[in-house]
Design a protein around this motif. Sequence first.
Motif, PDB file in Angstrom:
ATOM      1  N   GLN A  89       0.853  -1.186   0.000  1.00 48.73           N
ATOM      2  CA  GLN A  89       0.000   0.000   0.000  1.00 48.73           C
ATOM      3  C   GLN A  89       0.886   1.232   0.000  1.00 48.73           C
ATOM      4  N   ILE A  90       0.455   2.247  -0.742  1.00 49.54           N
ATOM      5  CA  ILE A  90       1.184   3.504  -0.839  1.00 49.54           C
ATOM      6  C   ILE A  90       0.267   4.612  -0.347  1.00 49.54           C
ATOM      7  N   ARG A  91       0.770   5.422   0.593  1.00 48.75           N
ATOM      8  CA  ARG A  91      -0.009   6.536   1.148  1.00 48.75           C
ATOM      9  C   ARG A  91       0.749   7.831   0.916  1.00 48.75           C
ATOM     10  N   PHE A  92       0.069   8.826   0.338  1.00 49.64           N
ATOM     11  CA  PHE A  92       0.634  10.162   0.143  1.00 49.64           C
ATOM     12  C   PHE A  92       0.376  10.932   1.427  1.00 49.64           C
ATOM     13  N   SER A  93       1.435  11.167   2.235  1.00 45.70           N
ATOM     14  CA  SER A  93       1.227  11.708   3.573  1.00 45.70           C
ATOM     15  C   SER A  93       1.564  13.183   3.765  1.00 45.70           C
ATOM     16  N   ASP A  94       2.432  13.779   2.912  1.00 47.42           N
ATOM     17  CA  ASP A  94       2.761  15.176   3.168  1.00 47.42           C
ATOM     18  C   ASP A  94       3.515  15.793   1.994  1.00 47.42           C
ATOM     19  N   VAL A  95       3.448  17.119   1.941  1.00 47.56           N
ATOM     20  CA  VAL A  95       4.314  17.937   1.094  1.00 47.56           C
ATOM     21  C   VAL A  95       5.096  18.797   2.072  1.00 47.56           C
ATOM     22  N   THR A  96       6.399  18.544   2.172  1.00 51.24           N
ATOM     23  CA  THR A  96       7.202  19.259   3.163  1.00 51.24           C
ATOM     24  C   THR A  96       7.853  20.510   2.590  1.00 51.24           C
ATOM     25  N   GLU A  97       7.927  20.597   1.260  1.00 53.81           N
ATOM     26  CA  GLU A  97       8.473  21.796   0.619  1.00 53.81           C
ATOM     27  C   GLU A  97       7.907  21.893  -0.790  1.00 53.81           C
ATOM     28  N   ASP A  98       7.564  23.102  -1.189  1.00 47.68           N
ATOM     29  CA  ASP A  98       7.197  23.361  -2.576  1.00 47.68           C
ATOM     30  C   ASP A  98       7.732  24.740  -2.943  1.00 47.68           C
ATOM     31  N   SER A  99       8.954  24.731  -3.442  1.00 46.38           N
ATOM     32  CA  SER A  99       9.614  25.979  -3.825  1.00 46.38           C
ATOM     33  C   SER A  99       9.714  26.094  -5.346  1.00 46.38           C
ATOM     34  N   ARG A 100       8.853  25.338  -6.075  1.00 46.30           N
ATOM     35  CA  ARG A 100       8.885  25.394  -7.543  1.00 46.30           C
ATOM     36  C   ARG A 100       8.564  26.802  -8.022  1.00 46.30           C
ATOM     37  N   CYS A 101       9.259  27.223  -9.051  1.00 48.13           N
ATOM     38  CA  CYS A 101       9.042  28.547  -9.631  1.00 48.13           C
ATOM     39  C   CYS A 101       7.627  28.617 -10.193  1.00 48.13           C
ATOM     40  N   PRO A 102       6.832  29.611  -9.807  1.00 52.95           N
ATOM     41  CA  PRO A 102       5.469  29.715 -10.336  1.00 52.95           C
ATOM     42  C   PRO A 102       5.452  29.734 -11.867  1.00 52.95           C
ATOM     43  N   SER A 103       4.434  29.134 -12.432  1.00 60.49           N
ATOM     44  CA  SER A 103       4.345  28.977 -13.885  1.00 60.49           C
ATOM     45  C   SER A 103       4.300  30.304 -14.638  1.00 60.49           C
TER      46      SER A 103
ATOM     47  N   ILE B  83       8.018  15.538  -1.226  1.00 60.51           N
ATOM     48  CA  ILE B  83       6.820  14.878  -0.710  1.00 60.51           C
ATOM     49  C   ILE B  83       7.209  13.704   0.179  1.00 60.51           C
ATOM     50  N   ALA B  84       6.290  13.338   1.060  1.00 66.50           N
ATOM     51  CA  ALA B  84       6.472  12.182   1.941  1.00 66.50           C
ATOM     52  C   ALA B  84       5.454  11.116   1.559  1.00 66.50           C
ATOM     53  N   ILE B  85       5.941   9.898   1.451  1.00 67.40           N
ATOM     54  CA  ILE B  85       5.132   8.735   1.093  1.00 67.40           C
ATOM     55  C   ILE B  85       5.330   7.684   2.172  1.00 67.40           C
ATOM     56  N   ASP B  86       4.239   7.035   2.577  1.00 67.00           N
ATOM     57  CA  ASP B  86       4.323   5.891   3.487  1.00 67.00           C
ATOM     58  C   ASP B  86       4.110   4.629   2.670  1.00 67.00           C
ATOM     59  N   VAL B  87       5.038   3.693   2.804  1.00 70.02           N
ATOM     60  CA  VAL B  87       4.924   2.398   2.141  1.00 70.02           C
ATOM     61  C   VAL B  87       4.530   1.403   3.216  1.00 70.02           C
ATOM     62  N   ILE B  88       3.379   0.762   3.013  1.00 68.65           N
ATOM     63  CA  ILE B  88       2.813  -0.115   4.031  1.00 68.65           C
ATOM     64  C   ILE B  88       2.805  -1.541   3.489  1.00 68.65           C
ATOM     65  N   ARG B  89       3.416  -2.442   4.250  1.00 70.14           N
ATOM     66  CA  ARG B  89       3.442  -3.874   3.897  1.00 70.14           C
ATOM     67  C   ARG B  89       2.845  -4.655   5.056  1.00 70.14           C
ATOM     68  N   ALA B  90       2.154  -5.709   4.724  1.00 69.35           N
ATOM     69  CA  ALA B  90       1.511  -6.537   5.747  1.00 69.35           C
ATOM     70  C   ALA B  90       2.542  -7.020   6.765  1.00 69.35           C
ATOM     71  N   GLY B  91       2.215  -6.845   8.039  1.00 65.08           N
ATOM     72  CA  GLY B  91       3.059  -7.346   9.116  1.00 65.08           C
ATOM     73  C   GLY B  91       4.304  -6.520   9.403  1.00 65.08           C
ATOM     74  N   LYS B  92       4.474  -5.386   8.737  1.00 62.75           N
ATOM     75  CA  LYS B  92       5.660  -4.557   8.958  1.00 62.75           C
ATOM     76  C   LYS B  92       5.236  -3.130   9.298  1.00 62.75           C
ATOM     77  N   ASP B  93       6.140  -2.419   9.979  1.00 67.56           N
ATOM     78  CA  ASP B  93       5.897  -1.005  10.257  1.00 67.56           C
ATOM     79  C   ASP B  93       5.947  -0.233   8.943  1.00 67.56           C
ATOM     80  N   PRO B  94       5.137   0.819   8.817  1.00 65.76           N
ATOM     81  CA  PRO B  94       5.191   1.634   7.588  1.00 65.76           C
ATOM     82  C   PRO B  94       6.599   2.200   7.377  1.00 65.76           C
ATOM     83  N   GLU B  95       7.035   2.192   6.124  1.00 68.92           N
ATOM     84  CA  GLU B  95       8.322   2.772   5.753  1.00 68.92           C
ATOM     85  C   GLU B  95       8.050   4.177   5.214  1.00 68.92           C
TER      86      GLU B  95
END
Length: 186
Positions: free
Chosen positions: A97-111, A123-135
């Motif tokens: 399972q993949i979870r989109f958990s946060d945007v910690t920085e967005d300094s992209r030049c405005p269009s 961005i921060a992503i949580d990778v979830i596998r059965a029986g293991k702590d989220p990575e």
Amino acid sequence: MKKLLVWGLLSSFFVPRAAVAVELPSFSSSERIVHIPQITVDNNNLLYDVELQLDFDSGKFSILKYSDTAPSGIAELNLPFKLAMDHTAQIGSTGLQIRFSDVTEDSRCPSDTACIWSGQVVIAIDVIRAGKDPEKITLTSPNVYPIVHELSDYKLELLAVQPYPATGAAIKKQDYRVILRVTSLL
């Protein structure tokens, strides 16, 4: 003959616009409606449940409906998928399972601005596998895609972060979307 005409029109409609259907479209000849479950447009945007109505006389399509949100929390291995902030996708039958958990920085030049530095988005992503702590993983994009991260026997690719900043328009965290793809390394 009509089926051949329809498929010819479909290919001429989609190919010039750099769109690729990841599932086969269906066509109702009585209603003249083409239904496309998922489509990638310009390699940077995903649309779901697209319905187009074909006018046989003019050969033109009218857009009846579409959604930019995936219909379920299931994503297919090897296919791009879109995730909203704080949402999770089950990757097929992989147990991953993949979870989109946060945007910690967005300094992209405005269009609509010329910048010396193009900036980056983190961005921060949580990778979830059965029986293991989220990575927890962090992906940083200097506006060049894909960003690749290996997860033992899978590869996670960040294909886009949306929306792109514009001057004077602050992006709320809940408005962020990422387009990802998970592929097998085996």
